[in-house]
Design a protein around this motif. Structure first.
Motif, short mmCIF file in Angstrom:
data_model
loop_
_atom_site.label_atom_id
_atom_site.label_comp_id
_atom_site.label_asym_id
_atom_site.label_seq_id
_atom_site.Cartn_x
_atom_site.Cartn_y
_atom_site.Cartn_z
N LEU A 21 9.05 25.40 3.14
CA LEU A 21 8.31 26.31 3.40
C LEU A 21 7.54 27.08 1.90
N VAL A 22 8.30 26.89 0.80
CA VAL A 22 7.45 27.33 -0.23
C VAL A 22 6.02 27.19 -0.44
N PRO A 23 5.79 25.76 -0.40
CA PRO A 23 4.29 25.69 -0.60
C PRO A 23 3.22 25.89 0.41
N VAL A 24 3.93 26.04 1.76
CA VAL A 24 3.43 26.62 2.98
C VAL A 24 3.01 28.15 2.61
N ALA A 25 3.93 28.87 2.27
CA ALA A 25 3.79 30.12 2.02
C ALA A 25 2.70 30.44 0.98
N LEU A 26 2.81 29.91 -0.10
CA LEU A 26 1.87 29.95 -1.33
C LEU A 26 0.72 29.88 -1.03
N ARG A 27 0.35 28.78 -0.12
CA ARG A 27 -1.09 28.39 0.37
C ARG A 27 -1.59 29.50 1.22
N ALA A 28 -0.73 30.39 1.98
CA ALA A 28 -1.27 31.42 2.52
C ALA A 28 -1.37 32.61 1.85
N LEU A 29 -1.08 32.65 0.46
CA LEU A 29 -1.53 33.96 -0.21
C LEU A 29 -2.74 34.01 -0.59
N ASP A 30 -3.38 35.23 -0.93
CA ASP A 30 -4.80 35.54 -1.35
C ASP A 30 -4.66 35.42 -3.03
N ARG A 31 -5.54 35.43 -3.53
CA ARG A 31 -5.66 35.41 -5.01
C ARG A 31 -4.73 36.57 -5.70
N GLY A 32 -3.85 36.32 -6.40
CA GLY A 32 -3.07 37.43 -7.07
C GLY A 32 -1.78 37.67 -6.19
N GLY A 33 -1.69 36.96 -5.13
CA GLY A 33 -0.46 37.26 -4.18
C GLY A 33 1.06 36.80 -4.88
N VAL A 34 1.83 37.28 -4.26
CA VAL A 34 3.39 37.05 -4.66
C VAL A 34 4.05 36.58 -3.43
N MET A 39 -0.65 28.80 9.63
CA MET A 39 -1.27 29.62 8.43
C MET A 39 -1.42 31.07 9.31
N PRO A 40 -1.23 32.19 8.85
CA PRO A 40 -1.42 33.42 9.07
C PRO A 40 -2.88 33.74 9.67
N PRO A 41 -3.34 34.67 10.19
CA PRO A 41 -4.77 34.71 10.80
C PRO A 41 -5.64 35.30 9.34
N GLU A 42 -4.81 35.67 8.47
CA GLU A 42 -5.83 36.25 7.24
C GLU A 42 -4.94 36.13 5.92
N PRO A 43 -5.44 36.02 4.82
CA PRO A 43 -4.70 35.73 3.53
C PRO A 43 -3.67 37.02 3.52
N LEU A 44 -2.68 36.55 2.76
CA LEU A 44 -1.49 37.52 2.36
C LEU A 44 -1.63 37.99 1.02
N ASP A 45 -1.19 39.39 0.96
CA ASP A 45 -1.02 40.12 -0.41
C ASP A 45 0.28 39.63 -0.87
N SER A 46 1.34 39.59 -0.07
CA SER A 46 2.54 39.27 -0.40
C SER A 46 3.29 38.46 0.65
N ALA A 47 4.23 37.80 0.23
CA ALA A 47 4.97 37.19 1.43
C ALA A 47 6.66 37.10 0.90
N ILE A 48 7.29 37.03 2.04
CA ILE A 48 8.81 36.97 1.68
C ILE A 48 9.35 35.63 2.62
N GLU A 87 -3.54 23.61 -7.97
CA GLU A 87 -4.54 23.88 -7.62
C GLU A 87 -4.57 24.88 -6.26
N SER A 88 -3.91 24.15 -5.44
CA SER A 88 -3.94 24.92 -4.12
C SER A 88 -2.76 26.05 -3.78
N GLU A 89 -1.53 25.77 -4.55
CA GLU A 89 -0.46 26.74 -4.49
C GLU A 89 -0.19 27.68 -5.42
N LEU A 90 -0.66 27.42 -6.67
CA LEU A 90 -0.03 28.19 -7.95
C LEU A 90 -1.31 29.11 -8.35
#
Length: 338
Positions: free
Chosen positions: A238-251, A221-230, A268-271
């Protein structure tokens, strides 16, 4: 001329490519013949060689990050001269008349064709390109530096646009190969905070050297929530891993043309909280022109590792095995024979 062809798609360790002699291609009336000076090695070339992407033309020559000079000109071309520098990229041709083309989304054209998949590409001494789909290149940047920009750079830019990163936002990059390390430079230059998650220790080191805020393992997990990820790594897990790292409204933007199967997603946790999952399909020519201009403005440069054209198969093996960070580039060390 000498050229590589995909003789029989299969694992790169088994040698699916064959180095052959062919006639120099003749450009169609709307095409350029380009003498290849350098050609980047893209993961898509590996997918074509190994059969992850279905064969579009048997015996195709891979390669779609081509820097070269115009060696012959089709009868209908008026805006190029012999000796002009030209770039050849992945998107080769569209119909220009479908609803997608007319609305500015030529990357979605059902009739689109691609260099190194539908038509022979740059793992050769010469290749052709429709003049309308060639790129004019700056004269003050060397061939090897420019080559990865023509796909890795352009598709990274398209993925960054699809990720809708807000100004000064927090961006996560999953995988840190040729495309990601160019995307990171552009995002950093535009004021983003960039966190990298990747398996390779050398790639993590490169990320920190370029100015990224953190670099961890692909599943960290990154050290802070992400606004966006690629997601650049072609790993569906890695798709659910990256989705869990997103902040609310992230892409989350998925950049690759090929991705292994994704596991089930937990709502609940990924979308939930209006997270978006977006794919990336090729690019438009306008994406390419915009990125090349931004790369020149911000000094975006690839970390490159060169191989002679005759060792293309070794370069693809090294790419698959993660033996280098950044991007590999084939250098045509054979004398021009026209």
């Amino acid at each position: 001329m000498q050229a590589w062809e995909v003789a029989r798609p299969g694992l790169i360790e088994g040698g699916p490519l064959r180095f052959v002699e062919r006639p120099v291609p003749v450009p169609r009336p709307d095409e350029l013949l380009v003498h290849v000076r350098a050609c980047g090695v893209c993961r898509t070339d590996l997918h074509v060689s190994e059969g992850d992407l279905p064969v579009h033309r048997p015996g195709v020559t891979p390669g779609h990050e081509v820097v070269g000079v115009v060696a012959a000109i089709g009868d209908d071309v008026r805006d190029y001269s012999l000796g002009d520098r030209a770039g050849v990229a992945w998107l080769r041709r569209t119909d220009g008349t479908c609803a997608y083309c007319l609305r500015g989304s030529e990357n979605l054209c059902p009739a689109s064709t691609y260099t190194g998949w539908d038509a022979d590409g740059g793992y050769a001494e010469y290749t052709t390109v429709p003049a309308a789909f060639a790129y004019r290149l700056p004269g003050d940047v060397d061939d090897v530096t420019l080559a990865p920009l023509l796909c890795a750079g352009i598709i990274g830019y398209r993925a960054l646009r699809r990720a809708a990163l807000p100004s000064g936002g927090r961006l996560g990059l999953y995988g840190f190969g040729g495309s990601a390390h160019l995307c990171a430079q552009l995002a950093l230059a535009q004021g983003a905070t960039v966190h990298v998650m990747t398996r390779g220790a050398a790639a993590r080191t490169l990320a920190l050297e370029l100015g990224c805020a953190s670099a961890g393992d692909a599943y960290d997990m990154p050290p802070e929530p992400l606004d966006s990820a690629i997601l650049f790594a072609p790993v569906g897990d890695l798709v659910p891993v990256a989705l869990r790292a997103l902040d609310r409204g992230g892409v989350l933007s998925v950049a690759g043309i090929h991705l292994s199967d994704t596991p089930p997603l937990r709502y609940e946790s990924e979308l939930f909280y209006e997270k978006d999952l977006r794919s990336v399909t090729s690019n438009t020519r306008e994406d390419g022109r915009e990125f090349l201009a931004l790369a020149a403005r911000y000094g975006v440069r690839a970390t490159t590792h060169t191989y002679p054209l005759s060792e293309a198969q070794r370069a693809l093996r090294d790419l698959k095995e993660g033996h280098f960070d950044g991007a590999a580039v084939l250098v045509n060390d054979l004398p021009a024979r026209l």
